[in-house]
Design an enzyme around this catalytic site. Structure first.
Site, PDB file in Angstrom:
ATOM      1  CD  GLU A 184      -0.969  -5.308  -3.638  1.00  0.00           C
ATOM      2  OE1 GLU A 184      -1.939  -6.011  -3.438  1.00  0.00           O
ATOM      3  OE2 GLU A 184       0.091  -5.522  -4.101  1.00  0.00           O
ATOM      4  CG  HIS A 209      12.097  11.174  -4.196  1.00  0.00           C
ATOM      5  ND1 HIS A 209      12.824  11.444  -5.082  1.00  0.00           N
ATOM      6  CD2 HIS A 209      12.752   9.968  -3.515  1.00  0.00           C
ATOM      7  CE1 HIS A 209      13.878  10.656  -5.245  1.00  0.00           C
ATOM      8  NE2 HIS A 209      13.743   9.696  -4.640  1.00  0.00           N
ATOM      9  NE  ARG A 213       9.569   3.019  -7.874  1.00  0.00           N
ATOM     10  CZ  ARG A 213       9.516   1.759  -7.795  1.00  0.00           C
ATOM     11  NH1 ARG A 213       8.849   0.878  -8.378  1.00  0.00           N
ATOM     12  NH2 ARG A 213      10.478   1.298  -6.909  1.00  0.00           N
ATOM     13  NE  ARG A 220     -15.661  -7.535 -16.432  1.00  0.00           N
ATOM     14  CZ  ARG A 220     -14.919  -6.356 -16.228  1.00  0.00           C
ATOM     15  NH1 ARG A 220     -13.404  -6.835 -16.293  1.00  0.00           N
ATOM     16  NH2 ARG A 220     -15.509  -5.353 -15.746  1.00  0.00           N
ATOM     17  NE  ARG A 256       0.821  -5.111 -14.088  1.00  0.00           N
ATOM     18  CZ  ARG A 256      -0.014  -4.051 -13.588  1.00  0.00           C
ATOM     19  NH1 ARG A 256      -0.773  -4.002 -12.633  1.00  0.00           N
ATOM     20  NH2 ARG A 256      -0.215  -3.101 -14.487  1.00  0.00           N
TER      21      ARG A 256
END
Length: 325
Positions: free
Chosen positions: A3, A95, A116, A199, A309
């Site tokens: 992040e 990878h 991934r 929102r 998630r």
DNA sequence: ATAACGCCCTGTGTGC
DNA sequence: TGCACACAGGGCGTTA
């Protein structure tokens, strides 16, 4: 899962070691990480050959190298991406996806390694933005204020003195729709508050929406919500300004602490630009702690499925709202 | 227009 | 032992 803090650690490494280097060799070992370069692999290689790196910049989780061609090498690490500067004779990573040979710098080569392959690289054009360029940590000089806003949105007062040249207020085209990030001093909190009021969604969905505020992923969202004692599904339109300010403080603090630790790593997939694994020694208060005691009140942390998630929260400190989203 | 869902991708862990 | 499946999740295309 990189992040904002982890990406910033990588950016700092790239800025330190790559500025002034010239790319003299490009090898794409897997097509997928270059899929966002729409003109294809050959064009990707061609556009990088012979260009020199001028700067390393970041907004949210996007990272790019400004090139003397006027374009940028844009990178997103996705879930498992790494940018490593390695000695050319170091064995290939399992990878390894893209290799960039360099001259005129550290003598190392830049490697994009990604298990991934949610992440990727692209050579992209730059575009002027209404919000004054990348800003934030390590971006172009950000000591001037420029009206902040996304395209089509109302902008506050006009430019004030100290703004940097418009030519510098450029951002890669694929990043232009991303909001300023949580650690960007030019993040417009008034605008964010106004957009949250309009929102009809839950607080965590909003935190993860990179067009509202960028850089926050699932882990730091849960950590910040835990610190702020707010449930993830609280409706955003009822969030008052003091509460938003507290939440943003918690977002920034948890990220700054992670940054001070050199990034976090939870499954050892994340490695910084020099191949050193970062680790958030202090540990986490919510994320991944299902069934463990809340560090504040001792209640067992709960895990709920959310947005494909997981959300971790303390059911006592962060009570579920009646009309949550 | 906004909001939310589904997909991509691979390796690891778990249960039968 | 081997197989199936859940899970990790950011961003974007599609759907409602």
């Amino acid at each position: 899962m990189p992040e904002l803090p982890e990406v910033e650690v990588v950016r700092r490494g790239l800025a330190r070691w790559m500025i002034g280097s010239t790319i003299d060799q490009v090898e794409v070992l897997h097509p997928r990480p270059v899929r966002r370069h729409e003109a294809g692999i050959d064009d990707f290689v061609q556009r990088l050959a012979g260009v020199t790196v001028l700067d390393a910049v970041r907004r949210g989780k996007f990272l790019w190298l400004n090139l003397d061609s006027g374009e940028a090498l844009l990178a997103h690490l996705g879930m498992s991406g790494q940018l490593l500067l390695e000695e050319p004779d170091a064995p290939d990573e399992k990878h390894l996806r893209v290799r960039l040979g360099l001259r005129g710098g550290s003598g190392r080569e830049l490697r994009f390694v990604d298990q991934r392959m949610f992440g990727g690289l692209a050579v992209v054009e730059m575009v002027k933005t209404p919000d004054g360029g990348p800003g934030g940590l390590g971006g172009v000089p950000s000591d001037g204020e420029i009206p902040v806003g996304l395209p089509g949105e109302p902008v506050g007062e006009g430019p004030v003195e100290g703004e940097y040249a418009a030519e510098e207020a450029l951002i890669p085209v694929p990043v232009a729709h991303i909001a300023r990030d949580a650690l960007d001093p030019l993040l417009d909190v008034d605008l964010l508050a106004a957009r949250l009021r309009r929102r009809e969604t839950g607080l965590k969905r909003a935190l993860l929406d990179q067009t509202l505020i960028s850089g926050i992923g699932n882990i730091y969202a849960d950590e910040a919500l835990w610190r702020a004692k707010l449930h993830y599904s609280r409706p955003t339109e009822k969030l008052n300004r003091p509460t938003l300010n507290r939440l943003l403080d918690d977002v920034r603090n948890v990220m700054r602490e992670a940054l001070a630790q050199g990034g976090t790593s939870f499954d050892s997939l994340y490695v910084d630009v020099n191949g050193q694994s970062g680790y958030f020694e202090r540990g986490l208060d919510a994320y991944g702690r299902e069934g463990e005691a809340c560090h504040r009140c001792g209640t067992q942390i709960r895990r709920e499925s959310f947005m494909n998630r997981s959300s971790f929260f303390c059911p006592k400190c962060q009570p579920t709202p009646r009309n949550g989203r």
